[in-house]
Design an enzyme around this catalytic site. Structure first.
Site, PDB file in Angstrom:
ATOM      1  N   VAL A  10       0.817  -1.212   0.000  1.00 12.67           N
ATOM      2  CA  VAL A  10       0.000   0.000   0.000  1.00 12.67           C
ATOM      3  C   VAL A  10       0.846   1.255   0.000  1.00 12.67           C
ATOM      4  O   VAL A  10       0.312   2.368  -0.074  1.00 12.67           O
ATOM      5  CB  VAL A  10      -0.967   0.017   1.209  1.00 12.67           C
ATOM      6  CG1 VAL A  10      -1.994  -1.092   1.087  1.00 12.67           C
ATOM      7  CG2 VAL A  10      -0.198  -0.099   2.518  1.00 12.67           C
ATOM      8  N   GLY A  11       2.157   1.096   0.103  1.00 11.56           N
ATOM      9  CA  GLY A  11       3.006   2.278   0.069  1.00 11.56           C
ATOM     10  C   GLY A  11       4.482   1.944   0.178  1.00 11.56           C
ATOM     11  O   GLY A  11       4.862   0.888   0.680  1.00 11.56           O
ATOM     12  N   GLY A  13       8.230   4.032   1.132  1.00 15.59           N
ATOM     13  CA  GLY A  13       8.806   5.284   1.615  1.00 15.59           C
ATOM     14  C   GLY A  13      10.309   5.203   1.655  1.00 15.59           C
ATOM     15  O   GLY A  13      10.923   4.245   1.172  1.00 15.59           O
ATOM     16  N   ALA A  14      10.900   6.236   2.230  1.00 17.04           N
ATOM     17  CA  ALA A  14      12.360   6.306   2.285  1.00 17.04           C
ATOM     18  C   ALA A  14      12.940   5.185   3.133  1.00 17.04           C
ATOM     19  O   ALA A  14      14.062   4.736   2.899  1.00 17.04           O
ATOM     20  CB  ALA A  14      12.774   7.669   2.859  1.00 17.04           C
ATOM     21  N   GLY A  16      11.283   2.087   3.898  1.00 15.25           N
ATOM     22  CA  GLY A  16      10.846   0.718   3.661  1.00 15.25           C
ATOM     23  C   GLY A  16       9.518   0.629   2.952  1.00 15.25           C
ATOM     24  O   GLY A  16       9.050   1.598   2.332  1.00 15.25           O
ATOM     25  N   VAL A  18       5.339  -0.629   2.972  1.00 11.55           N
ATOM     26  CA  VAL A  18       4.163  -0.771   3.830  1.00 11.55           C
ATOM     27  C   VAL A  18       3.206  -1.772   3.196  1.00 11.55           C
ATOM     28  O   VAL A  18       2.842  -1.628   2.021  1.00 11.55           O
ATOM     29  CB  VAL A  18       3.465   0.580   4.044  1.00 11.55           C
ATOM     30  CG1 VAL A  18       2.249   0.414   4.946  1.00 11.55           C
ATOM     31  CG2 VAL A  18       4.432   1.593   4.631  1.00 11.55           C
ATOM     32  N   LYS A  33       4.661  -2.250   8.523  1.00 11.61           N
ATOM     33  CA  LYS A  33       5.727  -1.460   7.916  1.00 11.61           C
ATOM     34  C   LYS A  33       7.022  -2.270   7.998  1.00 11.61           C
ATOM     35  O   LYS A  33       7.488  -2.591   9.089  1.00 11.61           O
ATOM     36  CB  LYS A  33       5.865  -0.124   8.627  1.00 11.61           C
ATOM     37  CG  LYS A  33       6.919   0.783   8.007  1.00 11.61           C
ATOM     38  CD  LYS A  33       7.049   2.101   8.750  1.00 11.61           C
ATOM     39  CE  LYS A  33       5.852   3.001   8.517  1.00 11.61           C
ATOM     40  NZ  LYS A  33       6.085   4.368   9.072  1.00 11.61           N
ATOM     41  N   ASP A 128       6.419  16.208  12.155  1.00  9.60           N
ATOM     42  CA  ASP A 128       6.159  15.963  10.736  1.00  9.60           C
ATOM     43  C   ASP A 128       4.646  15.875  10.471  1.00  9.60           C
ATOM     44  O   ASP A 128       4.188  14.982   9.760  1.00  9.60           O
ATOM     45  CB  ASP A 128       6.862  14.684  10.279  1.00  9.60           C
ATOM     46  CG  ASP A 128       6.985  14.601   8.753  1.00  9.60           C
ATOM     47  OD1 ASP A 128       6.887  15.663   8.094  1.00  9.60           O
ATOM     48  OD2 ASP A 128       7.162  13.494   8.214  1.00  9.60           O
TER      49      ASP A 128
END
Length: 689
Positions: A10-11, A13-14, A16, A18, A33, A128
């Site tokens: 589902v995603g 990122g920087a 790893g 998800v 994650k 963030d």
């Protein structure tokens, strides 16, 4: 991953990937994650571990729930709640420039405020906040804050310097590299999110980073549509004030009539059945509880005492646990009140003034003895006033599970099930480990130990030692006599790693008045440092006396130097040890008969307590001039100086070991689970078997 089934990615990122997964035990969808820690730098690994630590501390309906973490295929797997509604950023993108109603905006915003209030109450700065990190439930009504990878645990310092976060949401003081009030940086980011909810576009955007920073520094934003109320527009502008000191804090934002109405609607419109359980104090929005929502919200102090009085007088619900104290003028075991009859006590600890216990469900319980009209004598406790020995749960603990507690002089340390150490109380001698000498009223994380999983902690009169699951030892506080084991006599207000002999594996520490002990594997040997007056550290040989040592070294006195030790306890001038076979040895000063043996002149060498030889000893604890032992058959013996009820028995003339009698146990069979002696007081935890 044998407990989970991967469904899809589902995603990415920087740090790893998800995955959406199904938990096989209950078919529940969860997010995992996957972070490949072996390929990361030290800073990146710390960020991953930081997210786990932060999530494990937070428990709020508007924050993504943390379930567990584990290592697999050289990657850290973090299992979290799945928010089916996607991100707030995606939701706004799908609006096709159709503005949201102000009521919906305020409903989202109220939930963000409550979640951020909970985060800040744990001394955590998110750093963030952005619409990509704000998730929605399936109906797109409930907000879930996520992504705490770069969150910061706040120290006692009021300023921060680090430039982190997404460029579009960073504050002007961050752009300038100036120190800034730590919480006001999150307020700026929240203002950016609120602006985005109103306008469906970011408050600050540019073609390149220098142009973006220039816009932020000038505070240049496009006008807000007049379709929204003047109050909402003013609120956004106040949160985006260039001067961080002029931005409102969370409590001030919640006090705005516009927001207050949204919070009220949130309590009454969502969860209509359960809203009846909300205390009246919440509907008034008074005190520190203004606008706070959390699972298992605490009741007011009046409600607490009503509940306590009801449970303590109930004849149909026998106590599952009992806590007794004696000494300090109490001549016989006195039963302390518990919040309810089903409270299970697993550990007790007492200090000069404090009495504390850990419950089976991970709550920290404190007993106060305030005078009429006085403030609570126990730092960190809720409520005020009332009769002697009032039970209080530690304030602000709803999101953590306490497994261990230790009390020093006027301060307390408690350890969570995640290995996070928190302290509160008097900051004298730097005993709280926060890098200063300030007092702390609520439990605060010892930041310097966040990179370690603490397994055990011990508080002395004026110093502390902590042992990690990797067998590292840290000490801080007062340093004279070499009690910190650091090789010198200097005091430290922050944890310092204790140098140890190679291949020693400490499993527990014990702090005394002016000395310390470590129980070390693999042979269950004893290492000591500090003052050896009266040979209370068993460092003497037959013909050689050691006054004090500044680094840990093994005991020298027989038989402690040659046999495995199961447990050790320290008083002011004497100590006691239980050997692996259940024999009890005492050593040190015998001025008041605290060794439980006949007067031995100048002989302070370890001597077996022969009057306890028929039955093995299971626990022992030492006070200032007395000793208490628990036998395998459940009997409790005390001996030493009897003044002010130290022995908990009426035969005060005999200082030799004799049983302590409990007159109110009745037919219940009780077994001792924990004992703690400090100064002239004993605290005993028992449970029904």
């Amino acid at each position: 991953m044998e407990k989970y089934e991967k469904i899809r990615v589902v995603g990415r990122g920087a740090y790893g990937t998800v995955y959406l997964c199904r938990r096989l035990a209950d078919n529940k969808h969860v997010i995992i994650k996957q972070i490949p820690v072996e390929q990361m730098t030290k800073e990146e690994r710390q960020a991953a571990l930081n997210e786990v630590k932060v999530l494990s501390m937070l428990d709020h309906p508007n924050i993504i729930e943390y379930y567990e973490n584990f290592l697999e295929d050289k990657a850290l797997m973090i299992v979290m709640e799945y928010a089916q509604g996607g991100t707030l950023f995606e939701y706004l993108q799908q609006r096709n420039e159709l503005l949201l109603e102000e009521e919906e905006i305020l409903r989202f915003f109220a939930q963000m405020l409550l979640s951020l209030q909970h985060v800040h109450s744990k001394q955590i700065l998110h750093r963030d906040l952005k619409t990509q990190n704000i998730l929605l439930n399936k109906k797109k009504e409930a907000v879930k804050i996520s992504d705490f990878g770069i969150s910061k645990f706040l120290s006692s310092k009021s300023k921060a310097y680090t430039v982190v976060g997404t460029p579009c949401y960073i504050s002007p003081e961050l752009c300038e590299g100036k120190p800034y009030p730590v919480l006001k940086s999150d307020i700026w980011a929240l203002g950016c999110v609120l602006y985005e909810l109103v306008s469906l576009k970011r408050a600050f955007e540019a073609q390149n980073l220098p142009a973006l920073i220039l816009k932020i520094m000038r505070g240049t934003i496009s006008p807000i549509s007049e379709d929204f109320s003047e109050e909402l527009r003013k609120l956004i502008l106040s949160m985006l004030h260039l001067d961080p000191n002029k931005r409102p804090d969370i409590s001030q934002i919640m006090a705005q009539p516009l927001v207050l109405q949204a919070l009220m609607s949130l309590y009454t419109d969502q969860g209509k059945v359960t809203c009846r359980r909300i205390p009246k104090s919440l509907s008034n929005y008074s005190g520190q509880n203004r606008g706070r929502v959390s699972r298992g919200s605490s009741i007011t102090s009046k409600g607490f005492f009503a509940s306590y009085r009801h449970s303590s007088t109930s004849k149909t619900s026998p106590l599952q646990s009992r806590v007794y104290c004696w000494g300090g003028g109490i001549s016989a075991p006195h039963l302390l009140p518990l919040p309810s009859s089903d409270t299970h006590i697993t550990e007790v600890s007492t200090g000069r003034t404090q009495k504390a216990a850990v419950t089976k469900n991970g709550r920290l319980l404190l007993w106060e003895t305030p005078s009429v009209g006085a403030e609570p004598s126990m730092p960190g406790a809720t409520g005020a006033g009332g009769p002697a020995f009032i039970p209080r749960y530690l304030e602000g603990q709803s999101a953590v599970t306490i497994k261990h507690v230790s009390c020093g002089d006027l301060f307390t340390a408690c350890l969570t099930d995640r290995g996070i150490l928190m302290t509160f109380g008097s900051g004298a001698n730097g005993c709280l480990g926060h890098g200063n000498y300030n007092d702390v009223s609520q439990a605060k994380i010892v930041e310097d130990l966040l990179g370690f999983e603490v397994s055990q902690v011990s508080c002395g009169a004026s110093h502390v030692m902590a042992v990690t699951n990797e067998h590292d030892v840290f000490s801080w506080g007062r340093g004279d006599n070499g009690r910190l084991g650091l090789g010198h006599q200097e005091s430290c207000c922050s944890p310092c790693r204790v140098p140890l002999m190679p291949e020693t594996q400490p499993i527990s520490a014990l702090c005394g008045v002016d000395c310390s002990m470590l129980l070390v594997e693999p042979m269950s040997t004893l290492f000591c440092c500090g003052s050896n007056r009266y040979n209370k550290l068993a460092l003497d040989r037959e013909s050689e006396h050691v006054e004090e040592v500044h680094s840990f070294c093994p005991v020298q006195s027989l038989p402690l130097a040659s046999q495995a030790i199961a447990m050790v306890a320290m008083g002011t001038s004497h100590a006691a040890a239980i050997m692996s076979n259940g024999e009890c040895y005492t050593f040190g000063s015998n001025q008041f008969g605290q060794l439980g043996i006949p007067a031995n002149g100048d002989n302070n060498m370890p001597t077996r307590v022969l009057s306890l030889s028929k039955i093995a000893v299971s626990m022992v604890s030492c006070g200032d001039t007395f000793t208490v032992a628990i036998m395998k058959d459940g009997k409790i013996y005390s001996w030493g100086k009897a003044a002010r009820g130290r022995l908990g028995r009426l035969d005060c003339e005999d200082s030799q070991p004799a049983p302590v009698v409990f007159k109110d146990v009745g037919r219940n069979v009780m077994s001792v689970v924990s004992i703690s002696c400090s100064h002239g007081t004993t605290l005993l935890g028992m449970r029904c078997t």
